[in-house]
Scaffold this active site. Sequence first.
Site, PDB file in Angstrom:
ATOM      1  N   PHE A   1      -4.000   3.071  15.674  1.00 27.64           N
ATOM      2  CA  PHE A   1      -4.427   3.996  14.627  1.00 27.64           C
ATOM      3  C   PHE A   1      -5.636   3.410  13.919  1.00 27.64           C
ATOM      4  O   PHE A   1      -5.838   2.187  13.938  1.00 27.64           O
ATOM      5  CB  PHE A   1      -3.290   4.242  13.624  1.00 27.64           C
TER       6      PHE A   1
ATOM      7  N   ASN B   1       0.846  -1.203   0.000  1.00 29.50           N
ATOM      8  CA  ASN B   1       0.000   0.000   0.000  1.00 29.50           C
ATOM      9  C   ASN B   1       0.876   1.246   0.000  1.00 29.50           C
ATOM     10  O   ASN B   1       2.100   1.160  -0.008  1.00 29.50           O
ATOM     11  CB  ASN B   1      -0.954  -0.029   1.205  1.00 29.50           C
TER      12      ASN B   1
ATOM     13  N   PRO C   1      -2.200 -12.000   9.879  1.00 28.38           N
ATOM     14  CA  PRO C   1      -2.537 -11.791  11.301  1.00 28.38           C
ATOM     15  C   PRO C   1      -2.733 -10.303  11.580  1.00 28.38           C
ATOM     16  O   PRO C   1      -2.110  -9.462  10.932  1.00 28.38           O
ATOM     17  CB  PRO C   1      -1.300 -12.307  12.032  1.00 28.38           C
ATOM     18  N   ASP C   2      -3.582  -9.990  12.558  1.00 26.95           N
ATOM     19  CA  ASP C   2      -3.709  -8.613  13.048  1.00 26.95           C
ATOM     20  C   ASP C   2      -2.690  -8.489  14.188  1.00 26.95           C
ATOM     21  O   ASP C   2      -2.859  -9.057  15.270  1.00 26.95           O
ATOM     22  CB  ASP C   2      -5.137  -8.355  13.541  1.00 26.95           C
TER      23      ASP C   2
ATOM     24  N   LYS D   1       9.408 -16.559 -11.734  1.00 22.08           N
ATOM     25  CA  LYS D   1       8.687 -15.374 -12.226  1.00 22.08           C
ATOM     26  C   LYS D   1       7.487 -15.831 -13.063  1.00 22.08           C
ATOM     27  O   LYS D   1       7.638 -16.704 -13.923  1.00 22.08           O
ATOM     28  CB  LYS D   1       9.643 -14.521 -13.068  1.00 22.08           C
TER      29      LYS D   1
ATOM     30  N   LYS E   1      -9.572  -3.120  19.648  1.00 17.27           N
ATOM     31  CA  LYS E   1      -8.105  -3.235  19.674  1.00 17.27           C
ATOM     32  C   LYS E   1      -7.567  -3.129  21.104  1.00 17.27           C
ATOM     33  O   LYS E   1      -6.355  -3.103  21.300  1.00 17.27           O
ATOM     34  CB  LYS E   1      -7.473  -2.158  18.799  1.00 17.27           C
TER      35      LYS E   1
HETATM   36  N1  CTP Z   1      -3.102  -3.385  12.464  1.00 17.58           N
HETATM   37  C1  CTP Z   1      -2.223  -4.407  12.744  1.00 17.58           C
HETATM   38  N2  CTP Z   1      -2.200  -5.545  11.973  1.00 17.58           N
HETATM   39  C2  CTP Z   1      -3.055  -5.676  10.947  1.00 17.58           C
HETATM   40  C3  CTP Z   1      -3.969  -4.646  10.645  1.00 17.58           C
HETATM   41  C4  CTP Z   1      -3.976  -3.515  11.435  1.00 17.58           C
HETATM   42  O1  CTP Z   1      -1.421  -4.274  13.685  1.00 17.58           O
HETATM   43  N3  CTP Z   1      -3.037  -6.778  10.196  1.00 17.58           N
HETATM   44  C5  CTP Z   1      -3.165  -2.203  13.337  1.00 17.58           C
HETATM   45  C6  CTP Z   1      -2.759  -0.915  12.643  1.00 17.58           C
HETATM   46  O2  CTP Z   1      -1.360  -0.670  12.784  1.00 17.58           O
HETATM   47  C7  CTP Z   1      -3.604   0.124  13.356  1.00 17.58           C
HETATM   48  C8  CTP Z   1      -4.864  -0.646  13.718  1.00 17.58           C
HETATM   49  O3  CTP Z   1      -4.501  -2.006  13.700  1.00 17.58           O
HETATM   50  O4  CTP Z   1      -3.018   0.558  14.562  1.00 17.58           O
HETATM   51  C9  CTP Z   1      -6.039  -0.400  12.819  1.00 17.58           C
HETATM   52  O5  CTP Z   1      -5.665  -0.597  11.470  1.00 17.58           O
HETATM   53  P1  CTP Z   1      -6.700  -0.273  10.296  1.00 17.58           P
HETATM   54  O6  CTP Z   1      -6.029  -0.555   8.994  1.00 17.58           O
HETATM   55  O7  CTP Z   1      -7.318   1.053  10.509  1.00 17.58           O
HETATM   56  O8  CTP Z   1      -7.868  -1.291  10.555  1.00 17.58           O
HETATM   57  P2  CTP Z   1      -7.979  -2.841  10.402  1.00 17.58           P
HETATM   58  O9  CTP Z   1      -7.903  -3.450  11.764  1.00 17.58           O
HETATM   59  O10 CTP Z   1      -7.009  -3.368   9.382  1.00 17.58           O
HETATM   60  O11 CTP Z   1      -9.469  -2.998   9.884  1.00 17.58           O
HETATM   61  P3  CTP Z   1     -10.130  -2.435   8.505  1.00 17.58           P
HETATM   62  O12 CTP Z   1      -9.015  -2.500   7.467  1.00 17.58           O
HETATM   63  O13 CTP Z   1     -11.234  -3.392   8.238  1.00 17.58           O
HETATM   64  O14 CTP Z   1     -10.602  -1.049   8.794  1.00 17.58           O
END
Ligand code: CTP
Length: 406
Positions: free
Chosen positions: A333, A217, A314-315, A296, A351
């Site tokens: 964030f 991104n 993973p989140d 490739k 979170k």
């Molecule tokens: N984050 C993370 N790991 C991920 C996704 C998000 O640690 N795989 C953390 C980001 O660094 C941020 C927070 O979670 O602090 C929220 O990220 P955001 O992109 O706003 O939301 P998502 O949890 O990814 O949910 P969505 O994309 O559905 O809004």
Amino acid sequence: MEKHFPQAPFAGKRIHLGVCGSVAAYKALDLLRAFCKVELRVTVTMTEAATRFVTPLSFQSLGAERVYGSMFGEGRTGDPFGHLRPGLEAEAFLVAPVSATTLARLACGLADEMLAGQALAWPGSLLLAPAMNPRMWNNQATKDNIAALERRGHLVIAPETGPVACGEEGEGRFPDLRIICLYALRSLSPQDLAGQRVLITLGPTREPWDCVRFWSNHSSGLMGASLAVAAWLRGADVQALRGPVAPWLPPQIQTRETPTAQEMLRTAEELWPDMHLGIFTAAVADFAPIPFGAEKFKKTSSTKGFNLSFQPNPDILATLARSKKAGQRIIAFAAESENLEKNAHCKLQTKNADLLVANLVGGEDCAFASPNNTALILDHNGGLLRLPTLPKGDLAWRILDCLSSL
Ligand code: CTP
């Protein structure tokens, strides 16, 4: 100054800059310019030797409020108490470059010329940025002087190793100006995060598909770098986990490269148990393409286009938040394209964050790849602060102010 250094908190603060005789004296002009850019009020003292390399007029022209010269001779300011002024008026005292001679004067407590007199009348810790020939730097006399100064609580910024003006190589090069600036700003900052270990994730992650292509991104890592710098300035011990794109960070901030979400998670899990604060700014890819393989992908393999399949990543924040202990705090964030406030409230809960910084993505001055950001800050006590559009360096400072007042 770099884009991710805070500026607004330093406006109107006063620093005194001593300059000694060294080829590096010309670089003190750039330091002065950097200080003026953040609206510091700067006074300068040049030793007699420094005036052989650059002139007082150069410092005056670039914004020094006053340039002190020798105690009695030419360049005297007409103020009989010039040797006492910085100790009464300034909030930080930096000597850059500091020569071997001035280090010796300071170590002995001499006051036989203006700069040494001002340093002796300075009640706090001096910041010293040496520049000299490597043999002079490695001489036991210099080492003893440095040790004596450090014992008294003065801070010597380590010189760099490399080629020096005379053509020799070794330790003694004037330190990176950005590092000197950061130490100067730190000496003007509140130390409300002293003793705190802080983990910061920053930048995008990059999820490989074949050996040349990836999914990612637009994140620049600027917000995370701004928070890493702000936390270090305020006394924290900072550990940054950065994706493949991120601005320069000083070596005083320990940085590990974690290009993919899985690598970032692995390293974060290893470090998190010892941390007091986690700041999660990384724009982690929520999904990774199912890899094509090590080869490739050739365009002849699919002349009509093709579809990709993705698997969830993973989140990282949610995973660490599940093991959050008493005494650990989290700043999360939220990047939203709509319903900012509603989604922010929801993410603060899900979170398990103490503070949540929400911003809109897309459009000018909106988070991704912009030097500025317009944010909303929510806290676990129900507080809500709407901030105006700010440079990310200044926004980072305001976020840490909110944390401090929780
Ligand atoms: N984050 C993370 N790991 C991920 C996704 C998000 O640690 N795989 C953390 C980001 O660094 C941020 C927070 O979670 O602090 C929220 O990220 P955001 O992109 O706003 O939301 P998502 O949890 O990814 O949910 P969505 O994309 O559905 O809004």
